[in-house]
Structures are given as C-alpha cells and as structure tokens.
Design an enzyme around this catalytic site. Structure first.
Site, PDB file in Angstrom:
ATOM      1  N   THR A   1      34.286  40.310  38.894  1.00  0.00           N
ATOM      2  CA  THR A   1      33.154  40.382  39.789  1.00  0.00           C
ATOM      3  C   THR A   1      33.285  41.752  40.446  1.00  0.00           C
ATOM      4  O   THR A   1      34.367  42.488  40.667  1.00  0.00           O
ATOM      5  CB  THR A   1      33.501  39.442  40.867  1.00  0.00           C
ATOM      6  OG1 THR A   1      33.474  38.201  40.381  1.00  0.00           O
ATOM      7  CG2 THR A   1      32.338  39.444  41.745  1.00  0.00           C
TER       8      THR A   1
ATOM      9  N   GLY B   1      38.126  37.757  40.677  1.00  0.00           N
ATOM     10  CA  GLY B   1      39.277  37.153  40.166  1.00  0.00           C
ATOM     11  C   GLY B   1      39.003  35.723  39.748  1.00  0.00           C
ATOM     12  O   GLY B   1      37.851  35.535  39.219  1.00  0.00           O
TER      13      GLY B   1
HETATM   14  N1  GLY Z   1      35.247  35.602  40.030  1.00  0.00           N
HETATM   15  C1  GLY Z   1      34.136  35.664  39.086  1.00  0.00           C
HETATM   16  C2  GLY Z   1      34.085  34.289  38.349  1.00  0.00           C
HETATM   17  O1  GLY Z   1      35.221  33.656  38.384  1.00  0.00           O
HETATM   18  O2  GLY Z   1      32.811  33.928  37.937  1.00  0.00           O
END
Ligand code: GLY
Length: 252
Positions: free
Chosen positions: A137, A188
């Site tokens: 992300t 993450g």
């Molecule tokens: N942090 C983004 C996801 O796990 O989709």
C-alpha cells in the site's frame, strides 16, 4: 503545514524518488490550497500512476490474475470513505474520496464500480504488475496551516490472495484512522494489521508518535512486514517500520 508520504512496507529504497515526487506534488497542492485532503490525495495519485508502486496502475495481481483495488480517505472533521475490490479504475483513491460527502462510508465490488460510474469516473483497463509483490500500500497524511488533517491510502493488496479478499487498507482503525488529534496510516500484510487493529491502537498507546509507532510495529512478528506513518495535532510527524519503507516528509 506538513505532509508525509510512504511508498509501501517492503518496497526497495530504489523508488525513493517516486515517493519524493508524490510528497512534492502534495506539498505544492497544500501550499496552493491549504487543503489537507486535496494534498494527501494528490500525493497518493502520483504513486497510483507510477507503475513501480503497488497501487493503481502498478497493482499486484490476485491469484486469478485480476487487479482489485482498495483505497481509503479520511479527514479530521470526522468524515471517511473507503472502497474495496474495485476493478478497472485508474485512481481508486479518487473514488474513495467521493464517499466523504455520502451517507454510506464504504462500498465493495460491484457497488463500488456502480458508484464510480455514477460519479463520472471512466472505466480503464488497469494492467497491474506481474512482477510479483513489489511492496505494499501507498499513502499520504497531510496537515494544513489551520490544523486540519487528512489521510489517503491506496493498494493493489498482496499477491497470492483470492478474489474478494479484503486487506487492512479500507478498514477503519486497522489500515487508517483520522480525527482532530491524529492522521495515521498502515502498510504491510493486511491480515496481520487488521488482527491488531493497528492504527487505532497505536493512536491510543501514547501521544508520543515515535514511541507509539515503534510499539505498533513490534506488535507483529519481525518477518511480517509492517509500516506506519502519521501526523499528530501536537506537531509530531513520524514514520516507523520493521522493514524497508521509503517515506518522505516535507514541512515548514
Ligand atoms: N496492506 C494492504 C493489504 O494487505 O491489502
């Protein structure tokens, strides 16, 4: 005024220039408009449009080869908007932003697509990245000179996850949180971040952002990548991670 942008937990420092560019664009908008929401979304769009990042055009693929995006936006005056499993729109963060002034705060899948079309967004083939998972992300937190805070976050998710899977990014309190005291974003492994209700718990842990975030990243095992960025109304701006996470701060 302040802005902090990150290019994703686990991403290589080689993309630092892309994060810098995002922060500079957000900063330019912040200087021009003094609007934290416009600045945070402008910065996030720069990374959605950069194929090297796992958001928008460079999103990683689901295990059936399709791209499904999640995005979220929130402001310190108590508004939020999130979309999940959106397909075929280049800038999911803009679709999430449209929800800020709606009664509904979150839309998924077909409903999110219909909403985007009603708001005038055009369907576009989002190719995504076949290179595998190149970080997580992306996102930005900004604060205007009158203290307004906004957060914006966008992701292609994590490679190898099934269609319909929802990570932390669109989940209030897990992947993002904003109120008059704080704007905070996580990046993450979404399942682990969600299980920890990461953003809200970091906020509650301490008013000292550095202490709170360093505590937050330790909630996860060392081999589960996570990063957090944020701005506190007490003037602090900080980013912490247990892995590489390119991030950029600009403030006056
Ligand atoms: N942090 C983004 C996801 O796990 O989709």
């Amino acid at each position: 005024m302040k802005i902090i942008c990150h290019g994703g937990a686990g991403h290589t420092p080689k993309v630092q220039d892309g994060v810098d560019k995002a922060a500079e664009e957000g900063w330019k908008i912040l200087k021009k408009t003094n609007n934290a929401l416009l600045a945070a979304t402008a910065a996030t769009i720069v990374m959605e449009d950069d194929f090297r990042f796992n958001a928008g055009t460079g999103s990683c693929l689901r295990d059936d080869g399709r791209v499904q995006n999640d995005a979220a936006v929130a402001t310190s005056d108590g508004k939020m908007g999130a979309i999940t499993n959106l397909q075929d729109f280049k800038n999911p963060v803009l679709v999430a932003r449209e929800l800020l002034d709606e009664f509904v705060t979150m839309l998924a899948g077909e409903g999110a697509i219909q909403f985007a079309l009603e708001k005038g967004f055009k369907k576009t083939k989002v190719i995504g990245s076949e290179k595998g998972w190149t970080g997580d992300t992306v996102g930005a937190v900004a604060q205007s000179s009158d203290g307004q805070i906004a957060v914006a976050s966008s992701t292609g998710g994590v490679r190898g996850r099934p269609v319909g899977r929802v990570g932390d990014t669109p989940l209030w309190g897990s992947g993002f949180y904003c109120d008059k005291n704080i704007g905070i974003l996580a990046t993450g492994v979404g399942e682990a971040i969600t299980e920890q209700l990461m953003c809200y718990r970091v906020y509650q842990y301490s008013e000292d952002l550095e202490e709170a975030m360093n505590w937050g990243v330790k909630l996860l095992p060392k081999d589960v990548g996570v990063g957090i960025i944020g701005i506190h109304s007490n003037g602090q701006i900080y980013g912490s991670s247990n892995t590489t996470m390119p991030f950029t701060i600009i403030k006056d």
